[in-house]
Write a protein that holds these residues in place. Structure first.
Motif, PDB file in Angstrom:
ATOM      1  N   HIS A   1       0.840  -1.200   0.000  1.00  0.00           N
ATOM      2  CA  HIS A   1       0.000   0.000   0.000  1.00  0.00           C
ATOM      3  C   HIS A   1       0.874   1.249   0.000  1.00  0.00           C
ATOM      4  CE1 HIS A   1      -3.387   2.578   0.608  1.00  0.00           C
ATOM      5  NE2 HIS A   1      -3.067   2.906   1.845  1.00  0.00           N
ATOM      6  N   THR A   2       0.452   2.277  -0.743  1.00  0.00           N
ATOM      7  CA  THR A   2       1.113   3.578  -0.696  1.00  0.00           C
ATOM      8  C   THR A   2       0.470   4.381   0.425  1.00  0.00           C
ATOM      9  OG1 THR A   2       1.538   3.537  -3.075  1.00  0.00           O
ATOM     10  CG2 THR A   2       1.658   5.675  -1.979  1.00  0.00           C
ATOM     11  N   ASN A   3       1.195   4.572   1.516  1.00  0.00           N
ATOM     12  CA  ASN A   3       0.636   5.229   2.688  1.00  0.00           C
ATOM     13  C   ASN A   3       0.728   6.747   2.590  1.00  0.00           C
ATOM     14  OD1 ASN A   3      -0.105   2.887   4.347  1.00  0.00           O
ATOM     15  ND2 ASN A   3       2.099   2.473   4.343  1.00  0.00           N
ATOM     16  N   ALA A   4      -0.325   7.403   3.058  1.00  0.00           N
ATOM     17  CA  ALA A   4      -0.406   8.866   3.006  1.00  0.00           C
ATOM     18  C   ALA A   4      -1.362   9.330   4.100  1.00  0.00           C
ATOM     19  CB  ALA A   4      -0.890   9.322   1.633  1.00  0.00           C
ATOM     20  N   ALA A   5      -1.442  10.629   4.267  1.00  0.00           N
ATOM     21  CA  ALA A   5      -2.341  11.194   5.285  1.00  0.00           C
ATOM     22  C   ALA A   5      -3.766  10.727   5.029  1.00  0.00           C
ATOM     23  CB  ALA A   5      -2.275  12.719   5.243  1.00  0.00           C
ATOM     24  N   GLU A   6      -4.439  10.266   6.062  1.00  0.00           N
ATOM     25  CA  GLU A   6      -5.811   9.779   6.031  1.00  0.00           C
ATOM     26  C   GLU A   6      -5.976   8.550   5.139  1.00  0.00           C
ATOM     27  OE1 GLU A   6      -8.339  13.004   4.967  1.00  0.00           O
ATOM     28  OE2 GLU A   6      -7.815  14.225   6.731  1.00  0.00           O
ATOM     29  N   ASP A   7      -4.872   7.921   4.750  1.00  0.00           N
ATOM     30  CA  ASP A   7      -4.922   6.696   3.958  1.00  0.00           C
ATOM     31  C   ASP A   7      -3.680   5.875   4.285  1.00  0.00           C
ATOM     32  OD1 ASP A   7      -5.647   4.756   2.126  1.00  0.00           O
ATOM     33  OD2 ASP A   7      -4.851   5.851   0.395  1.00  0.00           O
ATOM     34  N   CYS A   8      -3.570   5.519   5.569  1.00  0.00           N
ATOM     35  CA  CYS A   8      -2.331   4.932   6.057  1.00  0.00           C
ATOM     36  C   CYS A   8      -2.599   3.655   6.851  1.00  0.00           C
ATOM     37  CB  CYS A   8      -1.587   5.946   6.932  1.00  0.00           C
ATOM     38  SG  CYS A   8       0.034   5.381   7.496  1.00  0.00           S
ATOM     39  N   THR A   9      -1.878   2.599   6.518  1.00  0.00           N
ATOM     40  CA  THR A   9      -1.925   1.370   7.305  1.00  0.00           C
ATOM     41  C   THR A   9      -1.224   1.616   8.643  1.00  0.00           C
ATOM     42  OG1 THR A   9      -1.899  -0.007   5.312  1.00  0.00           O
ATOM     43  CG2 THR A   9      -1.230  -1.057   7.372  1.00  0.00           C
ATOM     44  N   SER A  10      -1.758   1.038   9.715  1.00  0.00           N
ATOM     45  CA  SER A  10      -1.142   1.193  11.030  1.00  0.00           C
ATOM     46  C   SER A  10      -1.207  -0.126  11.787  1.00  0.00           C
ATOM     47  CB  SER A  10      -1.852   2.288  11.842  1.00  0.00           C
ATOM     48  OG  SER A  10      -3.208   1.937  12.069  1.00  0.00           O
ATOM     49  N   ILE A  11      -0.339  -0.263  12.777  1.00  0.00           N
ATOM     50  CA  ILE A  11      -0.292  -1.452  13.624  1.00  0.00           C
ATOM     51  C   ILE A  11      -0.768  -1.075  15.022  1.00  0.00           C
ATOM     52  CG2 ILE A  11       1.109  -3.346  14.483  1.00  0.00           C
ATOM     53  CD1 ILE A  11       0.887  -3.169  11.410  1.00  0.00           C
ATOM     54  N   TYR A  12      -1.839  -1.711  15.452  1.00  0.00           N
ATOM     55  CA  TYR A  12      -2.411  -1.453  16.779  1.00  0.00           C
ATOM     56  C   TYR A  12      -1.850  -2.485  17.754  1.00  0.00           C
ATOM     57  CZ  TYR A  12      -5.877  -1.416  20.552  1.00  0.00           C
ATOM     58  OH  TYR A  12      -6.505  -1.374  21.783  1.00  0.00           O
ATOM     59  N   ILE A  13      -1.324  -1.992  18.902  1.00  0.00           N
ATOM     60  CA  ILE A  13      -0.683  -2.867  19.884  1.00  0.00           C
ATOM     61  C   ILE A  13      -1.241  -2.581  21.278  1.00  0.00           C
ATOM     62  CG2 ILE A  13       1.508  -3.527  20.963  1.00  0.00           C
ATOM     63  CD1 ILE A  13       2.896  -2.529  18.399  1.00  0.00           C
ATOM     64  N   GLU A  14      -1.663  -3.612  21.957  1.00  0.00           N
ATOM     65  CA  GLU A  14      -2.024  -3.508  23.374  1.00  0.00           C
ATOM     66  C   GLU A  14      -0.888  -4.091  24.206  1.00  0.00           C
ATOM     67  OE1 GLU A  14      -5.813  -5.285  24.134  1.00  0.00           O
ATOM     68  OE2 GLU A  14      -6.912  -3.838  22.880  1.00  0.00           O
ATOM     69  N   TYR A  15      -0.642  -3.497  25.378  1.00  0.00           N
ATOM     70  CA  TYR A  15       0.507  -3.917  26.162  1.00  0.00           C
ATOM     71  C   TYR A  15       0.249  -3.729  27.653  1.00  0.00           C
ATOM     72  CZ  TYR A  15       1.335   1.135  26.265  1.00  0.00           C
ATOM     73  OH  TYR A  15       1.185   2.492  26.435  1.00  0.00           O
ATOM     74  N   VAL A  16       1.147  -4.311  28.440  1.00  0.00           N
ATOM     75  CA  VAL A  16       1.150  -4.149  29.889  1.00  0.00           C
ATOM     76  C   VAL A  16       2.544  -3.710  30.316  1.00  0.00           C
ATOM     77  CG1 VAL A  16       1.077  -5.377  32.096  1.00  0.00           C
ATOM     78  CG2 VAL A  16      -0.674  -5.820  30.360  1.00  0.00           C
ATOM     79  N   ILE A  17       2.620  -2.706  31.183  1.00  0.00           N
ATOM     80  CA  ILE A  17       3.891  -2.280  31.779  1.00  0.00           C
ATOM     81  C   ILE A  17       3.799  -2.495  33.287  1.00  0.00           C
ATOM     82  CG2 ILE A  17       5.405  -0.320  32.279  1.00  0.00           C
ATOM     83  CD1 ILE A  17       4.780   0.794  29.556  1.00  0.00           C
ATOM     84  N   LYS A  18       4.776  -3.200  33.823  1.00  0.00           N
ATOM     85  CA  LYS A  18       4.793  -3.498  35.256  1.00  0.00           C
ATOM     86  C   LYS A  18       5.698  -2.514  35.971  1.00  0.00           C
ATOM     87  CE  LYS A  18       5.259  -7.360  38.484  1.00  0.00           C
ATOM     88  NZ  LYS A  18       5.592  -8.800  38.630  1.00  0.00           N
ATOM     89  N   LEU A  19       5.142  -1.777  36.916  1.00  0.00           N
ATOM     90  CA  LEU A  19       5.887  -0.787  37.696  1.00  0.00           C
ATOM     91  C   LEU A  19       5.854  -1.202  39.160  1.00  0.00           C
ATOM     92  CD1 LEU A  19       4.347   2.390  36.026  1.00  0.00           C
ATOM     93  CD2 LEU A  19       6.581   1.374  35.547  1.00  0.00           C
ATOM     94  N   GLY A  20       6.877  -1.963  39.559  1.00  0.00           N
ATOM     95  CA  GLY A  20       6.868  -2.495  40.922  1.00  0.00           C
ATOM     96  C   GLY A  20       5.736  -3.492  41.069  1.00  0.00           C
ATOM     97  N   GLU A  21       4.831  -3.200  41.979  1.00  0.00           N
ATOM     98  CA  GLU A  21       3.671  -4.059  42.172  1.00  0.00           C
ATOM     99  C   GLU A  21       2.479  -3.596  41.340  1.00  0.00           C
ATOM    100  OE1 GLU A  21       3.752  -6.840  43.924  1.00  0.00           O
ATOM    101  OE2 GLU A  21       5.882  -6.424  44.290  1.00  0.00           O
ATOM    102  N   LEU A  22       2.629  -2.472  40.658  1.00  0.00           N
ATOM    103  CA  LEU A  22       1.530  -1.923  39.867  1.00  0.00           C
ATOM    104  C   LEU A  22       1.594  -2.418  38.436  1.00  0.00           C
ATOM    105  CD1 LEU A  22       1.620   1.793  41.106  1.00  0.00           C
ATOM    106  CD2 LEU A  22       0.127  -0.069  41.898  1.00  0.00           C
ATOM    107  N   ILE A  23       0.421  -2.651  37.843  1.00  0.00           N
ATOM    108  CA  ILE A  23       0.295  -3.082  36.454  1.00  0.00           C
ATOM    109  C   ILE A  23      -0.448  -1.996  35.680  1.00  0.00           C
ATOM    110  CG2 ILE A  23      -0.644  -4.795  34.863  1.00  0.00           C
ATOM    111  CD1 ILE A  23       1.619  -5.862  36.512  1.00  0.00           C
ATOM    112  N   SER A  24       0.178  -1.470  34.670  1.00  0.00           N
ATOM    113  CA  SER A  24      -0.437  -0.434  33.841  1.00  0.00           C
ATOM    114  C   SER A  24      -0.709  -0.985  32.450  1.00  0.00           C
ATOM    115  CB  SER A  24       0.494   0.787  33.744  1.00  0.00           C
ATOM    116  OG  SER A  24      -0.056   1.765  32.877  1.00  0.00           O
TER     117      SER A  24
END
Length: 385
Positions: A297-320
């Motif tokens: 695909h030729t990517n451009a403004a308002e016509d762009c492929t993207s990669i959606y990522i969900e994640y977890v960051i552990k900060l001590g005992e906290l999970i964000s």
């Protein structure tokens, strides 16, 4: 009596002589006809980096992803033309691969032989009146479509063909995964050139003893994910605004206008890690290979492929928990096209994720072949997200 024995022996010898001659004539019928000649092709594939991934089975065994370079079927399109530059090409015939000698049909099929190193070879025979004729040979591997151009049509017809797999949007991508783009093997295309011809001219002059080479290229791209942050865990990946179809043969610009776009879920054969790096016994880098495959695909403004990522960051005992959508962009104004046979690696964070959000996300681009040449398209001091 001696005379009778002599004549009998002479008769037997003469009979054996004629019998031997007859047998020779029978054998010669199975040999190549003298008024034909063979053209030999050696087909190379983009073998890939041969990286293994872990299947979620009882033994956590390592699986070689041979599907990234295997040719399961091959179609050859033959065009005649006026000269070595390929002027005035006209479609002549189509040939298809078979795997046994018994299945070979004159002027229709050829036996494809795997050489064990990611390459394949075969030969086809032409009538003697083809000597000195110029021809163009184009190849399609692993596509289920059997479309054949009409006789004497030009190359524009073949160049206009789409891959047979069209992705249909299920709404949220859950019903569409990257696996659909290699269900019959990865679709690859290529053109033949004459061995020893440094100019790589598009047409080949047919002569006895000529050998041809064909470099096949996958029509899809690949996405990997890498990170060194020891408190990070990726939990979901999908691609958004992905073209639903693609041309078989490479165009001056990828198919975009009039295309529909879909959300594609990750390759189900890839298992995401279940522990952060600091809990994996000193491991300092996470590399998630073959997460996604995408049409170009030729990517451009308002016509762009993207990669959606969900994640977890552990900060001590906290999970964000968080999420990020990474567009194919080098910076705010420069887009990265999604090109066929190219590998894109998303590098998450800089190894020091002290906060609850991912920062300094980078794109790394390299050719999807055995010998990778990495090119960093974004500096660490220029975050893309």
């Amino acid at each position: 009596m001696k005379k009778n024995q002599l004549f009998t022996g002479l008769f037997v010898a003469i009979s054996l002589l004629f019998s031997s001659c007859d047998q020779g004539e029978i054998t010669s019928v199975t040999e190549p006809e003298e008024d034909t000649f063979a053209l030999t092709f050696n087909v190379s594939t983009p073998v890939g980096d041969k990286v293994v991934y872990t299947k979620a089975d009882q033994n956590q065994s390592q699986i070689q992803d041979a599907a990234e370079y295997a040719i399961n079927s091959l179609i050859l399109y033959q065009y005649t033309c006026d000269n070595a530059n390929g002027d005035n090409p006209k479609f002549k015939q189509v040939w298809t691969s078979v795997t046994t000698d018994e299945a070979v049909v004159k002027d229709k099929t050829f036996k494809l032989t795997a050489n064990g190193d990611g390459s394949y070879s075969f030969s086809v025979r032409f009538a003697a009146d083809y000597v000195d004729q110029y021809c163009i040979f184009k190849f399609v591997a692993n596509d289920a479509a059997t479309a054949t151009p009409s006789t004497d049509t030009d190359l524009d017809v073949l160049d206009g063909y789409n891959a047979s797999v069209t992705l249909t949007d299920a709404g949220d991508g859950e019903g569409i995964t990257a696996n659909q783009l290699f269900q019959n093997g990865f679709v690859m295309t290529g053109d033949a050139t004459k061995v020893g011809d440094a100019s790589n001219r598009p047409a080949i002059q047919l002569q006895k003893g000529v050998s041809c080479k064909v470099s096949m290229k996958r029509i899809v791209s690949r996405v990997d994910i890498s990170y060194s942050s020891n408190n990070l865990l990726v939990t979901k990946v999908e691609a958004r605004h992905v073209p639903s179809k693609s041309y078989l043969f490479e165009q001056s610009a990828p198919l975009a206008t009039g295309n529909s776009f879909v959300t594609v879920g990750m390759n189900t054969e890839v298992i995401l890690p279940d522990k952060i790096l600091s809990e994996q016994g000193g491991k300092d880098k996470e590399e998630i290979k073959k997460v996604l495959y995408l049409y170009e695909h030729t990517n451009a403004a308002e016509d762009c492929t993207s990669i959606y990522i969900e994640y977890v960051i552990k900060l001590g005992e906290l999970i964000s928990k968080g999420s990020v959508e990474v567009p194919f962009k080098k910076d705010e104004t420069t887009y990265i096209d999604t090109k066929r046979n190219t590998r894109y690696t998303i590098i998450l964070g800089d190894g020091n994720s002290a906060g609850s959000e991912l920062k300094n996300i980078l794109w790394e681009v390299d050719e999807w072949t055995q010998n990778d040449m990495d090119e960093m398209v974004t500096g660490k001091d220029q975050p893309t997200v």
